[in-house]
Design an enzyme around this catalytic site. Structure first.
Site, PDB file in Angstrom:
ATOM      1  N   GLY A 171      21.532  30.237  48.162  1.00 36.70           N
ATOM      2  CA  GLY A 171      22.274  29.479  47.097  1.00 36.70           C
ATOM      3  C   GLY A 171      23.291  30.115  46.307  1.00 36.70           C
ATOM      4  O   GLY A 171      23.826  29.864  45.274  1.00 36.70           O
ATOM      5  N   THR A 172      23.270  31.519  46.636  1.00 35.25           N
ATOM      6  CA  THR A 172      24.400  32.460  45.867  1.00 35.25           C
ATOM      7  C   THR A 172      25.800  32.587  46.615  1.00 35.25           C
ATOM      8  O   THR A 172      26.554  33.064  45.938  1.00 35.25           O
ATOM      9  CB  THR A 172      23.633  33.763  45.889  1.00 35.25           C
ATOM     10  OG1 THR A 172      23.365  34.357  47.203  1.00 35.25           O
ATOM     11  CG2 THR A 172      22.438  34.053  45.107  1.00 35.25           C
ATOM     12  N   GLU A 215      16.391  44.853  25.916  1.00 29.70           N
ATOM     13  CA  GLU A 215      17.840  44.635  26.639  1.00 29.70           C
ATOM     14  C   GLU A 215      18.497  45.732  26.092  1.00 29.70           C
ATOM     15  O   GLU A 215      19.346  46.320  26.907  1.00 29.70           O
ATOM     16  CB  GLU A 215      18.291  43.240  26.453  1.00 29.70           C
ATOM     17  CG  GLU A 215      17.658  42.076  26.986  1.00 29.70           C
ATOM     18  CD  GLU A 215      17.319  42.402  28.248  1.00 29.70           C
ATOM     19  OE1 GLU A 215      18.185  42.773  29.305  1.00 29.70           O
ATOM     20  OE2 GLU A 215      16.329  41.717  28.800  1.00 29.70           O
TER      21      GLU A 215
END
Length: 624
Positions: free
Chosen positions: A245-246, A454
């Site tokens: 799906g990329t 992050e």
């Protein structure tokens, strides 16, 4: 097939109808009813609109040569009907029908183009819908041999294969020899580069390092066209991998459009569908020949992992697979020369490939398409809504779709547009948000921990000069469901594929473990943020460590040898990987200790704003 000598001779006088005839016989072999003496109606789709008249002649030969026409000499005109000659066979909506008086003929071929659609009544009446496949090498060789023409070379085959049947029919008119016909075909004006619906690589988002490589390839091919760069200096066989799906097929289309090159599409499934082993190998040769003839070209081999590996083939199909893979290796080696052809082989599981495919000179360059980051996801959504929605609003939607592919986002946009259509209005951001999964707000403490995590990734990357950080974000809400979910994301500027060394791998590992290291520095312990779920930081770090161990990277006289599963050798390898991860973790901790003020400032900013772009990240690091 039962053919009288006279009919056979007349058939072989015309090369193109004979090629269509062989394609028809091959298709009929798969349909017992058409091969029988029963009454039937067959809708026969030519491979191209230009081939319809040739296919009509081939169908008449088929009926005459097999004793199935309405007379002994010739099929009646209505036994083979071309839609182009019967306007009454087309309904107002463009679909095809057959008048009732024709339905009751004993045998009837209805010949039409490849894109014609049948009406519901024709679907009920027809006994078969046959799509003729393109001409292949084996049919050309057979027709030329039976018509007593010379044996074609690989170049001559490629020239003939690159043309439609109508053009081939003109080139071989009368008793022209193979050399004469090929000379005429080669003298024809060159066709414009073939393009496919879609955009170039500059208009496709989320391709990562694959996009960087593809744009550089386009520049190199242009230099090759101008005579400024030899083909030997260009990477012309590439393995492309990425999650389902990329957009690997979209990448192939974009690459061909960016390079102004012909796109030729093949796959294990397409080639195998031709029939037995000989047909499969012929179809593979056809694809390479077509690409060579139409250079510059991109030959896209989809799902190459379906070929499997000769090491893992079962005894039932080992011989078949061995021969197919051996043929593919021969084409990749370019024994007959494939200058101007870029082979792009795509897969979801590169680890399943036969090792010989990845050796030098074959698919030795591996580029990857990642899952799209938040910037790419917002851009994809913007395109899906024809640039009507504001990018900042779309970024908020994109923040809730971490881990989604381009295909997932397309489905989301389709659902949002469906909601709007039901209310007879244009789709809006509200429709997109309503189509997302239900969310609950995260506690502030969890949001701050995620921001610390992050920020740790970003600062380790900056401190070690591993990659340019483009953005960091945290998700303030999560889906109302059980199980681990992504809470934040750090994105980096994609670069060209680099050679993996131990020192480079150690930096990658430190960046992957930077989030966990930041949590330990601030909170005194790590959380599941770095280890839970598929594709987690820990899982990715283990994969990199395994690559470093397997490839025996580093220096000195110690080498990692292949070890059997279990036993002391496997334990030794595991111990080396654990020590490597520990070394990288210590490097991440030290890097963050040296930048503790920036870690605190960035975490606070990110908790408040939820998203920091490249400029804001640089501002924080400069001020602290």
């Amino acid at each position: 097939m039962r053919r009288t000598p006279a009919i056979k001779d007349r058939l072989l006088r015309s090369v193109a109808p004979a090629l269509a005839y062989f394609a028809l016989c091959k298709a009929v072999r798969r349909n017992p009813r058409v091969r029988s003496d029963r009454q039937w109606l067959v809708v026969l789709h030519a491979h191209q609109d230009e081939d319809i008249a040739i296919v009509e002649r081939a169908a008449r030969f088929y009926l005459r040569g097999n004793g199935r026409s309405r007379t002994n000499e010739f099929a009646r005109e209505d036994d083979v009907i071309s839609v182009d000659s019967k306007p009454s066979f087309r309904l107002e909506d463009g679909t095809l029908k057959v008048p009732r008086e024709n339905i009751h003929y004993r045998k009837l071929f209805l010949v039409c183009g490849p894109d014609e659609r049948p009406s519901p009544e024709l679907v009920l009446a027809a006994d078969a819908f046959i799509r003729l496949e393109p001409t292949n090498e084996s049919h050309i060789r057979t027709v030329l041999r039976l018509s007593r023409r010379s044996v074609p070379s690989a170049r001559q085959l490629a020239v003939v294969l690159s043309n439609d049947l109508a053009t081939i029919d003109l080139a071989f008119r009368g008793d022209r020899t193979l050399v004469e016909a090929v000379s005429r075909l080669e003298a024809m004006p060159s066709k414009e580069p073939q393009t496919y619906p879609g955009r170039n690589l500059d208009q496709i988002h989320g391709m990562g390092e694959a996009g960087v490589w593809g744009r550089q390839l386009a520049e190199e091919i242009e230099a090759w066209k101008q005579g400024e760069l030899p083909w030997s200096a260009i990477d012309s066989a590439i393995l492309l991998s990425g999650p389902p799906g990329t957009g690997k097929t979209s990448f192939a289309t974009g690459l061909a459009n960016s390079c102004a090159a012909t796109l030729v599409i093949g796959s294990y499934g397409r080639w195998q569908a031709e029939g037995h082993l000989g047909d499969c190998l012929a179809a593979m040769r056809d694809s390479f020949s077509t690409a060579i003839k139409n250079a510059p070209a991109v030959l896209f081999i989809d799902e190459i992992d379906a070929f499997g590996s000769r090491k893992t083939s079962s005894s039932d199909n080992a011989e078949y697979n061995n021969k197919v893979i051996a043929a593919l290796l021969e084409h990749l080696d370019g024994v007959e020369g494939r200058e101007g052809v870029v082979v792009l082989a795509a897969c979801n599981h590169p680890e399943m490939l036969d090792p010989a495919l990845l050796r030098a000179g074959r698919l030795d360059l591996h580029v990857r398409i990642p899952l799209p980051d938040i910037t790419a996801r917002a851009a994809i959504l913007k395109d899906l809504f024809e640039n009507r929605l504001e990018i900042e609003l779309l970024r908020k939607v994109a923040a809730r779709t971490h881990g989604w592919t381009g295909a997932d986002l397309t489905a989301l946009a389709r659902q949002a547009k469906r909601r709007a259509r039901q209310e007879r209005r244009e789709a809006s951001i509200a429709d997109l948000e309503a189509s997302l999964p239900r969310l609950v707000e995260l506690p502030q403490d969890d949001l701050y921990r995620t921001a610390v995590h992050e920020a740790g990734h970003a600062l380790v990357s900056i401190g070690l000069k591993w990659a340019e950080v483009m953005s960091i974000s945290v998700i303030s809400h999560r889906e109302l469901k059980a199980g681990s979910q992504t809470a934040g994301e750090t994105t980096y500027k994609p670069g060209l594929p680099t050679i993996l060394t131990r020192s480079e791998g150690l930096k990658r590992l430190a960046v992957l473990l930077g989030g966990a290291a930041a949590e330990e520095l601030v909170f005194g312990e790590r959380s599941e943020l770095y280890s839970a779920g598929e594709g987690s930081d820990l899982e990715s770090a283990i994969a990199v460590a395994k690559s470093i161990e397997t490839l025996s990277l580093g220096k000195g006289s110690a080498f990692a040898l292949p070890a059997p599963s279990g036993g002391d050798a496997s334990l030794d390898a595991q111990g080396r990987m654990e020590r490597l991860l520990g070394e990288a973790y210590a490097l991440a901790l030290q890097t963050l200790r040296d930048d503790a003020m920036a870690l605190k400032a960035m975490s606070v900013h990110l908790t408040s704003k939820k998203y920091l772009g490249q400029k804001e990240i640089l501002d924080v690091t400069r001020q602290n």
